[in-house]
Write an enzyme that holds these catalytic residues in place. Structure first.
Site, PDB file in Angstrom:
ATOM      1  N   CYS A  12       0.769  -1.191  -0.032  1.00  0.00           N
ATOM      2  CA  CYS A  12       0.199   0.012   0.139  1.00  0.00           C
ATOM      3  C   CYS A  12       0.953   1.281   0.025  1.00  0.00           C
ATOM      4  O   CYS A  12       1.938   1.144   0.047  1.00  0.00           O
ATOM      5  CB  CYS A  12      -0.878  -0.143   1.349  1.00  0.00           C
ATOM      6  SG  CYS A  12       0.232  -0.042   2.630  1.00  0.00           S
ATOM      7  N   HIS A  41       5.411  -5.162   8.896  1.00  0.00           N
ATOM      8  CA  HIS A  41       5.484  -6.627   9.307  1.00  0.00           C
ATOM      9  C   HIS A  41       5.750  -7.641   8.149  1.00  0.00           C
ATOM     10  O   HIS A  41       4.684  -8.462   7.923  1.00  0.00           O
ATOM     11  CB  HIS A  41       4.130  -6.962   9.970  1.00  0.00           C
ATOM     12  CG  HIS A  41       4.096  -6.143  11.388  1.00  0.00           C
ATOM     13  ND1 HIS A  41       2.917  -5.906  11.804  1.00  0.00           N
ATOM     14  CD2 HIS A  41       5.010  -5.690  12.220  1.00  0.00           C
ATOM     15  CE1 HIS A  41       3.199  -5.192  12.902  1.00  0.00           C
ATOM     16  NE2 HIS A  41       4.403  -5.277  13.324  1.00  0.00           N
ATOM     17  N   GLU A 126       0.378  -0.587  16.505  1.00  0.00           N
ATOM     18  CA  GLU A 126      -0.459   0.417  15.967  1.00  0.00           C
ATOM     19  C   GLU A 126      -1.256   0.825  17.145  1.00  0.00           C
ATOM     20  O   GLU A 126      -1.458   2.057  17.553  1.00  0.00           O
ATOM     21  CB  GLU A 126      -1.152   0.239  14.770  1.00  0.00           C
ATOM     22  CG  GLU A 126      -2.031   1.430  14.308  1.00  0.00           C
ATOM     23  CD  GLU A 126      -3.002   1.132  13.035  1.00  0.00           C
ATOM     24  OE1 GLU A 126      -2.475   0.274  12.296  1.00  0.00           O
ATOM     25  OE2 GLU A 126      -4.166   1.729  13.051  1.00  0.00           O
ATOM     26  N   CYS A 197      -8.412   1.668   6.435  1.00  0.00           N
ATOM     27  CA  CYS A 197      -7.933   2.506   5.372  1.00  0.00           C
ATOM     28  C   CYS A 197      -8.192   1.884   4.121  1.00  0.00           C
ATOM     29  O   CYS A 197      -8.751   0.827   4.168  1.00  0.00           O
ATOM     30  CB  CYS A 197      -6.484   2.328   5.474  1.00  0.00           C
ATOM     31  SG  CYS A 197      -5.593   1.143   4.853  1.00  0.00           S
ATOM     32  N   SER A 225       1.486  -9.963  10.729  1.00  0.00           N
ATOM     33  CA  SER A 225       1.009  -9.015   9.683  1.00  0.00           C
ATOM     34  C   SER A 225      -0.376  -9.101   9.885  1.00  0.00           C
ATOM     35  O   SER A 225      -1.162 -10.040   9.435  1.00  0.00           O
ATOM     36  CB  SER A 225       1.285  -8.863   8.293  1.00  0.00           C
ATOM     37  OG  SER A 225       0.373  -8.235   7.549  1.00  0.00           O
ATOM     38  N   SER A 226      -1.058  -8.268  10.840  1.00  0.00           N
ATOM     39  CA  SER A 226      -2.576  -8.124  11.126  1.00  0.00           C
ATOM     40  C   SER A 226      -3.301  -8.333   9.814  1.00  0.00           C
ATOM     41  O   SER A 226      -4.038  -8.709   9.606  1.00  0.00           O
ATOM     42  CB  SER A 226      -2.803  -6.715  11.946  1.00  0.00           C
ATOM     43  OG  SER A 226      -4.225  -6.768  12.054  1.00  0.00           O
ATOM     44  N   ASN A 227      -2.895  -7.331   8.763  1.00  0.00           N
ATOM     45  CA  ASN A 227      -3.842  -7.147   7.662  1.00  0.00           C
ATOM     46  C   ASN A 227      -3.825  -8.542   6.649  1.00  0.00           C
ATOM     47  O   ASN A 227      -4.867  -8.980   6.073  1.00  0.00           O
ATOM     48  CB  ASN A 227      -3.761  -5.797   6.801  1.00  0.00           C
ATOM     49  CG  ASN A 227      -2.354  -6.015   6.020  1.00  0.00           C
ATOM     50  OD1 ASN A 227      -2.355  -6.433   4.925  1.00  0.00           O
ATOM     51  ND2 ASN A 227      -1.174  -5.576   6.625  1.00  0.00           N
ATOM     52  N   SER A 269       2.107  -5.473   3.244  1.00  0.00           N
ATOM     53  CA  SER A 269       3.558  -5.398   3.619  1.00  0.00           C
ATOM     54  C   SER A 269       4.163  -6.402   2.820  1.00  0.00           C
ATOM     55  O   SER A 269       5.557  -6.469   3.115  1.00  0.00           O
ATOM     56  CB  SER A 269       3.808  -5.245   5.194  1.00  0.00           C
ATOM     57  OG  SER A 269       2.935  -6.612   5.742  1.00  0.00           O
TER      58      SER A 269
HETATM   59  O1  0O3 Z   1      -0.646  -3.466  11.008  1.00  0.00           O
HETATM   60  P1  0O3 Z   1      -0.350  -4.712  10.364  1.00  0.00           P
HETATM   61  O2  0O3 Z   1       0.075  -5.778  10.968  1.00  0.00           O
HETATM   62  O3  0O3 Z   1      -1.061  -5.228   9.305  1.00  0.00           O
HETATM   63  O4  0O3 Z   1       0.908  -4.205   9.754  1.00  0.00           O
HETATM   64  P2  0O3 Z   1       1.815  -4.591   8.373  1.00  0.00           P
HETATM   65  O5  0O3 Z   1       1.882  -6.126   7.804  1.00  0.00           O
HETATM   66  O6  0O3 Z   1       3.298  -3.985   8.377  1.00  0.00           O
HETATM   67  O7  0O3 Z   1       1.220  -3.603   7.019  1.00  0.00           O
HETATM   68  C1  0O3 Z   1       1.078  -2.488   7.079  1.00  0.00           C
HETATM   69  C2  0O3 Z   1      -0.053  -1.632   7.753  1.00  0.00           C
HETATM   70  C3  0O3 Z   1       0.417  -0.516   8.830  1.00  0.00           C
HETATM   71  C4  0O3 Z   1       1.638  -0.081   8.966  1.00  0.00           C
HETATM   72  C5  0O3 Z   1      -0.623  -0.034   9.905  1.00  0.00           C
HETATM   73  O8  0O3 Z   1      -1.466   0.332   9.140  1.00  0.00           O
HETATM   74 FE1  SF4 Z   2      -1.382   3.101   5.939  1.00  0.00          FE
HETATM   75 FE2  SF4 Z   2      -1.711   0.938   6.944  1.00  0.00          FE
HETATM   76 FE3  SF4 Z   2      -3.281   1.579   5.368  1.00  0.00          FE
HETATM   77 FE4  SF4 Z   2      -0.985   0.914   4.430  1.00  0.00          FE
HETATM   78  S1  SF4 Z   2      -2.376  -0.613   5.686  1.00  0.00           S
HETATM   79  S2  SF4 Z   2      -2.324   2.676   3.632  1.00  0.00           S
HETATM   80  S3  SF4 Z   2       0.258   1.444   6.204  1.00  0.00           S
HETATM   81  S4  SF4 Z   2      -3.180   2.666   7.053  1.00  0.00           S
END
Ligand code: 0O3
Ligand code: SF4
Length: 315
Positions: A12, A41, A126, A197, A225-227, A269
């Protein structure tokens, strides 16, 4: 085997920017360059940056005074920011601007002594950072993770209450939590623009779509990695087998028994070269492969680099 690629998938705008920040700081500043927490992550990304000289630490206490340090994309609490000042660190902040947006909402609530319910996963960096934006002595922030937590939640002032969320939550689960919250506290105010987001929403929509046409889904992403975890769960809830893999070494052939089509996506990520490696791996395993790339929402959003980095680049 039909291989179906989800769209959008992978990096992203916040992750691209954060990785860019680390690479640029590594080339501009004398080493060692410290990074507080994994910048994103993903194991491959972190190992690659380690190879280029980045020193990853869990806490600021591991960073010597006056050093150069980068904050991860997930953001930090105000306490961490203050500690960085006390240590006279040169900070490059790679916090995603969309996480900073949530920080601002929480800071405003704290300043106005409006109570806040944060929906998120306990212990996630976060969430730690967002909780740490609330400094009021007279009002509170409450962390909840699910509908059951709403049932048990007691707030001091239900008339002065807002909610905020982690940016990478399951859209469906969060909708249910918010509905329960609104039922219990009808006065609770929503953020002006939702906190989950655009990238999280788009990747989940793409998985919902792919789950209708694939027998199995591989999600490229790391275990923390949460997402990425949310994408795997969504596929499973949608009725297909789904696996979260760091790379091709995690793939087991038994997963594909009786399956004719395999969807592939990647968390926000996970770099695209890992996805391509998975495609190549499957092509080598199965005699006849057809590759289909689905259409999806085009993401054109980009974020500017942090001010300090821009200044350094000019100097
Ligand atoms: O928050 P998440 O564990 O999904 O983090 P990642 O895998 O590093 O992905 C980027 C998302 C982030 C920085 C927070 O929105
Ligand atoms: Fe930003 Fe997290 Fe959304 Fe990526 S996933 S755009 S880092 S808020």
């Amino acid at each position: 085997m039909k291989i179906i690629l989800a769209n959008p998938r992978g990096f992203c705008a916040g992750v691209s920017r954060a990785v860019d920040v680390v690479e640029k700081v590594l080339s501009l500043e004398p080493h060692p360059v410290y990074v507080r927490h994994e910048v994103v992550h993903n194991r491959a990304v972190v190992n690659d940056l380690k190879g280029k000289g980045a020193v990853f630490v869990k806490e600021l206490s591991e960073v010597p005074d006056n050093a150069v340090c980068i904050f991860s994309a997930h953001g930090v609490s105000q306490e961490v920011q203050e500690a960085a000042k006390r240590k006279n660190l040169r900070i490059y902040d790679a916090t995603c601007p969309l996480v900073t947006k949530v920080h601002r909402e929480v800071q405003k609530a704290s300043k106005n002594e409006v109570e806040c319910v944060l929906i998120g996963h306990r212990g996630h960096p976060e969430v730690e950072g967002t909780l740490g934006q609330y400094r009021s002595q007279n009002a509170k922030i409450y962390l909840i993770e699910n509908v059951e937590d709403v049932m048990n939640l007691q707030v001091d002032n239900p008339e002065k209450l807002i909610y905020a969320t982690q940016t990478t939550l399951s859209v469906d689960e969060t909708r249910d939590i918010i509905a329960a919250l609104k039922e219990k506290f009808p006065e609770v105010a929503a953020p002006k623009k939702e906190d989950i987001c655009y990238a999280t929403q788009n990747r989940q929509n793409a998985v919902r779509n792919i789950a209708k046409m694939a027998d199995i889904l591989l999600v490229v992403g790391s275990k923390n990695s949460s997402n990425s975890n949310r994408l795997r769960e969504l596929a499973e809830v949608s009725g297909i087998d789904s696996y979260l893999i760091d790379n091709t070494n995690d793939i087991e052939l038994s997963w594909f028994e009786g399956k004719k089509s395999c969807g592939i996506t990647a968390g926000a990520s996970a770099p695209e070269y890992l996805v391509q490696a998975v495609v190549n791996h499957l092509q080598a395993q199965f005699e006849h492969c057809e590759i289909v790339e689905l259409n999806g929402v085009k993401e054109e959003i980009t974020f500017p680099l942090p001010k300090l980095l821009k200044q350094r680049q000019k100097a």
